[in-house]
Design a protein around this motif. Structure first.
Motif, short mmCIF file in Angstrom:
data_model
loop_
_atom_site.label_atom_id
_atom_site.label_comp_id
_atom_site.label_asym_id
_atom_site.label_seq_id
_atom_site.Cartn_x
_atom_site.Cartn_y
_atom_site.Cartn_z
N UNK A 20 0.83 -1.20 0.00
CA UNK A 20 0.00 0.00 0.00
C UNK A 20 0.87 1.26 0.00
N UNK A 21 0.22 2.40 -0.23
CA UNK A 21 0.94 3.68 -0.33
C UNK A 21 0.16 4.75 0.41
N UNK A 22 0.68 5.98 0.41
CA UNK A 22 -0.10 7.11 0.91
C UNK A 22 -1.18 7.41 -0.11
N UNK A 23 -2.32 7.88 0.36
CA UNK A 23 -3.49 8.05 -0.51
C UNK A 23 -3.54 9.46 -1.09
N UNK A 24 -3.32 9.57 -2.41
CA UNK A 24 -3.27 10.90 -3.03
C UNK A 24 -4.62 11.60 -3.02
N UNK A 25 -5.71 10.82 -2.77
CA UNK A 25 -7.04 11.43 -2.72
C UNK A 25 -7.48 11.71 -1.28
N UNK A 26 -6.62 11.39 -0.33
CA UNK A 26 -7.04 11.45 1.08
C UNK A 26 -5.92 12.07 1.92
N UNK A 27 -5.70 13.37 1.69
CA UNK A 27 -4.59 14.05 2.34
C UNK A 27 -4.85 15.55 2.45
N UNK A 28 -4.06 16.22 3.26
CA UNK A 28 -4.10 17.68 3.35
C UNK A 28 -3.55 18.28 2.06
N UNK A 29 -4.00 19.49 1.72
CA UNK A 29 -3.44 20.19 0.55
C UNK A 29 -1.99 20.58 0.80
N UNK A 30 -1.56 20.48 2.06
CA UNK A 30 -0.17 20.82 2.42
C UNK A 30 0.74 19.58 2.43
N UNK A 47 6.28 26.64 3.52
CA UNK A 47 6.37 27.00 4.94
C UNK A 47 5.15 26.40 5.62
N UNK A 48 5.13 26.44 6.94
CA UNK A 48 4.02 25.80 7.66
C UNK A 48 3.26 26.81 8.49
N UNK A 49 1.91 26.77 8.35
CA UNK A 49 1.09 27.57 9.27
C UNK A 49 -0.02 26.70 9.85
N UNK A 50 0.26 25.38 9.91
CA UNK A 50 -0.74 24.49 10.48
C UNK A 50 -0.24 23.05 10.54
N UNK A 51 -1.19 22.12 10.65
CA UNK A 51 -0.87 20.70 10.80
C UNK A 51 -1.47 19.95 9.61
N UNK A 52 -0.65 19.14 8.94
CA UNK A 52 -1.09 18.44 7.73
C UNK A 52 -0.91 16.94 7.90
N UNK A 53 -1.90 16.17 7.41
CA UNK A 53 -1.84 14.72 7.53
C UNK A 53 -2.18 14.01 6.22
N UNK A 54 -1.93 12.71 6.21
CA UNK A 54 -2.28 11.87 5.05
C UNK A 54 -2.61 10.47 5.57
N UNK A 84 -3.14 5.50 13.60
CA UNK A 84 -4.24 5.00 12.77
C UNK A 84 -5.45 5.90 12.98
N UNK A 85 -6.34 5.91 11.98
CA UNK A 85 -7.54 6.73 12.12
C UNK A 85 -8.63 6.25 11.18
N UNK A 86 -9.84 6.71 11.45
CA UNK A 86 -10.97 6.39 10.57
C UNK A 86 -10.99 7.39 9.42
N UNK A 87 -11.94 7.21 8.52
CA UNK A 87 -12.12 8.15 7.40
C UNK A 87 -12.57 9.52 7.90
N UNK A 88 -13.04 9.59 9.15
CA UNK A 88 -13.54 10.86 9.69
C UNK A 88 -12.47 11.67 10.41
N UNK A 89 -11.28 11.08 10.58
CA UNK A 89 -10.21 11.82 11.25
C UNK A 89 -9.75 12.97 10.36
N UNK A 90 -9.64 14.17 10.93
CA UNK A 90 -9.24 15.33 10.13
C UNK A 90 -7.80 15.21 9.66
N UNK A 91 -7.53 15.75 8.46
CA UNK A 91 -6.18 15.69 7.90
C UNK A 91 -5.56 17.07 7.74
N UNK A 92 -6.27 18.11 8.15
CA UNK A 92 -5.67 19.45 8.10
C UNK A 92 -6.33 20.37 9.10
N UNK A 93 -5.51 21.20 9.74
CA UNK A 93 -6.05 22.25 10.60
C UNK A 93 -5.04 23.41 10.58
N UNK A 94 -5.55 24.63 10.53
CA UNK A 94 -4.68 25.81 10.47
C UNK A 94 -4.21 26.22 11.87
#
Length: 231
Positions: A20-30, A47-54, A84-94
């Motif tokens: 498996x790989x990181x999901x290009x359709x399921x990630x932060x824009x960062x 640069x970073x002004x928040x938290x980004x996940x994938x 680990x997380x569900x599909x509802x776990x957030x992947x970005x916050x400023x």
């Protein structure tokens, strides 16, 4: 501690490689995905002004899975997390937060050595050395409901239990608050589900690339079954 190491050894000996790989359709824009089959996640390229996940593409439920995340020397900041997380776990916050484990949808540890779930953090292990390349190993065992961690090959123990009571699909997830940080998937292993799965792994291990499956003299449904393991 010892039995987690034993579980991992049996997975290494009796399981199969996973792809498996990181999901290009399921990630932060960062998050920018690079490398062979999207195996490297590059966080906050400018640069970073928040938290980004994938999230990873592999659903972990009902199986035993092990995966390694190699963090480049740029290991620093408020929080770099693995879990680990569900599909509802957030992947970005400023904002600079511990994103994996911020609510009941995810479970993770940060490079500060803290385990997070449902917005609560507790000391789990010693903080990782900053600015030092590190490999984090994660072992998910559905039958036991546990999520265990390893750092540079050393077992850290079970961080979370009761995960087999979660009635949603769970996926690997990582996040970072720090600019220009990178996490690359390393070794991925899983246990076989059944004999059919074991046969599939034997066939796939002999193939160099996915398109070779199309040239095998097999019914379409079997070709699809073979390709499913590569997603």
């Amino acid at each position: 501690m010892v039995h987690h190491h034993t579980d991992l050894m049996s997975l290494m000996l009796q399981g199969c490689d996973d792809y498996w790989a990181w999901n290009k359709k399921d990630k932060s824009h960062e998050v920018k995905l690079t490398g062979t089959r999207q195996q490297t996640a590059h966080f906050h390229p400018k640069w970073s002004n928040g938290t980004a996940g994938v999230r990873g593409t592999r659903c972990l439920n009902y199986g035993t899975h092990y995966w390694e995340v190699r963090v480049s020397q740029r290991l620093f900041g408020t929080s770099m997390m693995f879990g680990v997380g569900t599909k509802h776990a957030r992947l970005h916050v400023d904002a600079f937060v511990n994103l994996v484990g911020e609510d009941e949808q995810s479970w993770g540890i940060s490079h500060k050595g803290t385990a997070w779930h449902n917005g609560k953090g507790r000391n789990f292990t010693k903080p990782f050395h900053e600015n030092e390349a590190t490999t984090v190993g994660i072992l998910f065992d559905w039958s036991k409901g546990t999520l265990s961690y390893f750092k540079d090959g050393e077992p850290l123990g079970v961080a979370f239990s009761g995960l087999n009571r979660v009635n949603q699909e769970l996926y690997p997830i990582v996040c970072s608050t720090a600019a220009k940080t990178e996490m690359t998937l390393g070794r991925r292993r899983r246990m076989y589900h059944n004999l059919q799965d074991r046969c599939r792994a034997a066939i796939v291990s002999k193939l160099k690339e996915e398109k070779q499956i199309d040239s095998l003299p097999l019914p379409n449904r079997m070709r699809t079954f073979l390709k499913d393991t590569l997603r």
